[in-house]
Design a protein around this motif. Sequence first.
Motif, PDB file in Angstrom:
ATOM      1  N   VAL A 132     -40.782 -22.967 -47.295  1.00 44.98           N
ATOM      2  CA  VAL A 132     -40.473 -21.770 -47.476  1.00 44.98           C
ATOM      3  C   VAL A 132     -41.252 -20.700 -46.430  1.00 44.98           C
ATOM      4  N   ALA A 133     -42.507 -20.986 -46.491  1.00 41.31           N
ATOM      5  CA  ALA A 133     -43.501 -20.157 -45.665  1.00 41.31           C
ATOM      6  C   ALA A 133     -43.219 -20.496 -44.203  1.00 41.31           C
ATOM      7  N   THR A 134     -43.030 -21.660 -43.819  1.00 46.31           N
ATOM      8  CA  THR A 134     -42.873 -22.141 -42.433  1.00 46.31           C
ATOM      9  C   THR A 134     -41.411 -21.936 -41.845  1.00 46.31           C
ATOM     10  N   ASN A 135     -40.393 -21.975 -42.793  1.00 49.27           N
ATOM     11  CA  ASN A 135     -38.977 -21.937 -42.201  1.00 49.27           C
ATOM     12  C   ASN A 135     -38.143 -20.731 -42.611  1.00 49.27           C
ATOM     13  N   LEU A 136     -38.630 -19.983 -43.705  1.00 54.82           N
ATOM     14  CA  LEU A 136     -37.929 -18.941 -44.328  1.00 54.82           C
ATOM     15  C   LEU A 136     -38.392 -17.541 -44.315  1.00 54.82           C
ATOM     16  N   SER A 137     -39.837 -17.459 -44.258  1.00 53.27           N
ATOM     17  CA  SER A 137     -40.420 -16.041 -44.260  1.00 53.27           C
ATOM     18  C   SER A 137     -40.147 -15.265 -42.868  1.00 53.27           C
ATOM     19  N   GLU A 138     -39.854 -14.128 -43.499  1.00 55.17           N
ATOM     20  CA  GLU A 138     -39.468 -13.125 -42.365  1.00 55.17           C
ATOM     21  C   GLU A 138     -40.716 -12.871 -41.395  1.00 55.17           C
ATOM     22  N   ASP A 139     -41.861 -12.990 -41.763  1.00 54.55           N
ATOM     23  CA  ASP A 139     -43.179 -12.485 -41.089  1.00 54.55           C
ATOM     24  C   ASP A 139     -43.138 -13.823 -40.323  1.00 54.55           C
ATOM     25  N   THR A 140     -42.904 -15.038 -40.612  1.00 50.25           N
ATOM     26  CA  THR A 140     -43.085 -16.181 -39.944  1.00 50.25           C
ATOM     27  C   THR A 140     -41.962 -16.234 -38.841  1.00 50.25           C
ATOM     28  N   GLY A 157     -54.619 -34.810 -41.311  1.00 53.53           N
ATOM     29  CA  GLY A 157     -53.445 -35.827 -41.258  1.00 53.53           C
ATOM     30  C   GLY A 157     -52.325 -35.027 -40.434  1.00 53.53           C
ATOM     31  N   VAL A 158     -52.684 -33.995 -39.574  1.00 49.43           N
ATOM     32  CA  VAL A 158     -51.810 -33.285 -38.664  1.00 49.43           C
ATOM     33  C   VAL A 158     -52.384 -32.796 -37.479  1.00 49.43           C
ATOM     34  N   ASP A 159     -51.839 -33.343 -36.400  1.00 45.17           N
ATOM     35  CA  ASP A 159     -52.184 -32.844 -35.068  1.00 45.17           C
ATOM     36  C   ASP A 159     -51.722 -31.538 -34.762  1.00 45.17           C
ATOM     37  N   ASP A 160     -52.144 -30.826 -33.585  1.00 48.23           N
ATOM     38  CA  ASP A 160     -51.640 -29.427 -33.220  1.00 48.23           C
ATOM     39  C   ASP A 160     -50.306 -29.600 -32.916  1.00 48.23           C
ATOM     40  N   ALA A 161     -49.739 -30.492 -32.146  1.00 42.17           N
ATOM     41  CA  ALA A 161     -48.478 -30.463 -31.823  1.00 42.17           C
ATOM     42  C   ALA A 161     -47.291 -30.422 -33.012  1.00 42.17           C
ATOM     43  N   VAL A 162     -47.584 -31.129 -33.994  1.00 36.28           N
ATOM     44  CA  VAL A 162     -46.850 -31.130 -35.426  1.00 36.28           C
ATOM     45  C   VAL A 162     -47.202 -29.954 -35.954  1.00 36.28           C
ATOM     46  N   ARG A 163     -48.366 -29.429 -36.280  1.00 35.93           N
ATOM     47  CA  ARG A 163     -48.506 -28.304 -36.881  1.00 35.93           C
ATOM     48  C   ARG A 163     -47.886 -27.153 -36.337  1.00 35.93           C
ATOM     49  N   GLU A 164     -47.752 -26.998 -34.939  1.00 41.44           N
ATOM     50  CA  GLU A 164     -47.015 -26.045 -34.364  1.00 41.44           C
ATOM     51  C   GLU A 164     -45.610 -26.167 -34.669  1.00 41.44           C
ATOM     52  N   ASP A 165     -44.969 -27.358 -34.672  1.00 43.82           N
ATOM     53  CA  ASP A 165     -43.438 -27.693 -34.528  1.00 43.82           C
ATOM     54  C   ASP A 165     -43.171 -27.459 -35.913  1.00 43.82           C
ATOM     55  N   MET A 166     -43.891 -27.651 -36.956  1.00 43.29           N
ATOM     56  CA  MET A 166     -43.606 -27.438 -38.350  1.00 43.29           C
ATOM     57  C   MET A 166     -43.175 -26.018 -38.748  1.00 43.29           C
ATOM     58  N   VAL A 167     -43.338 -25.079 -37.774  1.00 40.72           N
ATOM     59  CA  VAL A 167     -43.132 -23.578 -38.031  1.00 40.72           C
ATOM     60  C   VAL A 167     -41.939 -23.082 -37.129  1.00 40.72           C
ATOM     61  N   THR A 168     -40.926 -22.445 -37.900  1.00 44.05           N
ATOM     62  CA  THR A 168     -39.821 -21.830 -36.934  1.00 44.05           C
ATOM     63  C   THR A 168     -40.200 -20.654 -36.785  1.00 44.05           C
TER      64      THR A 168
END
Length: 312
Positions: A132-140, A157-168
């Motif tokens: 919800v926080a990474t794909n639906l939050s209006e602020d995000t 367990g998360v590199d920077d590229a994946v961490r960045e990609d997880m957020v819309t």
Amino acid sequence: MSVEPTDYVARLRAQASDPGREEALRRDRTVRRRRIALAAGAGVLLLGGFGYWLTDVTGERPPYEPYAARTVREELWPLEWPYSVDMPFRNSPASGWAEGADGIYVPEATPSGGLTAKDVAAALDGVKTLLVATNLSEDTLAGAEPTAALALLDPRGVDDAVREDMVTRFDPEEVYLHRTTGIRTRGAMTYEVSAAGELVVHADYTFVYPLVRADLRHEIVPGLAEAARIAVRRQMTFTARGGKLVLGDYASEVANHDCSAPKDGVLHPLFAEGRWKAGRAAEGAQVAMADLYDEKRVLPPGPGHCVTPTGT
């Protein structure tokens, strides 16, 4: 006054023998033929004009530019025509999906292996909170960092590229979310206990975003702004360990995003013209088009696959 039959017959004979009679008849025939020719010419011109108009609106005009849009109900508009703010999910299976977080269904938590129902519920709720926080939050979506949600992840367990990609995210100066209809969400969450006794959660969700240009300069018809849709699908596996979520397998896909845009951390939706051009380019390059609504399709591993969709 009565006319004697003999006088009437005599008059007809005199007219028939009049030397100017044939010339008068010839002139009358000529006038009538000219009138017929003019009428036929006008008909040809009218028909030709209609043919030119028909060619213009059905052939030479780009298919993504609607003509006489107000004369046809929008639900009947061709697929190539733009989506509007009145019906941003026209012709999309996502129109019947749940809205926002309601589409992220958390399965019932039951004791599994050596884990209690409370342990299971905590991990499942953590995965939903992250989604919800990474794909639906209006602020995000407007560019903010979902710091609290990302803190649920084990950073090892998360590199920077994946961490960045997880957020819309979207650029609020380019587009904004059409809030009336909301984001449509669909997918599945399942869990199991591994041989090591750890809870493993599998999440596979698609998010479809209706978007409108921030400047509102482009209208389909006066007073009716164009809308675009971007679809993001994420397939992820998490292991609950030490109060954190350890990310395992990860794959993501985005459709109807401008794949040629700079990688600036935000998504750039394609509106009708761009969508049509991207489809033409994909056909010319023989690029496979992806069916975003095929729930059985497994994404290729890795983040940020930009695909040309069969539809959004």
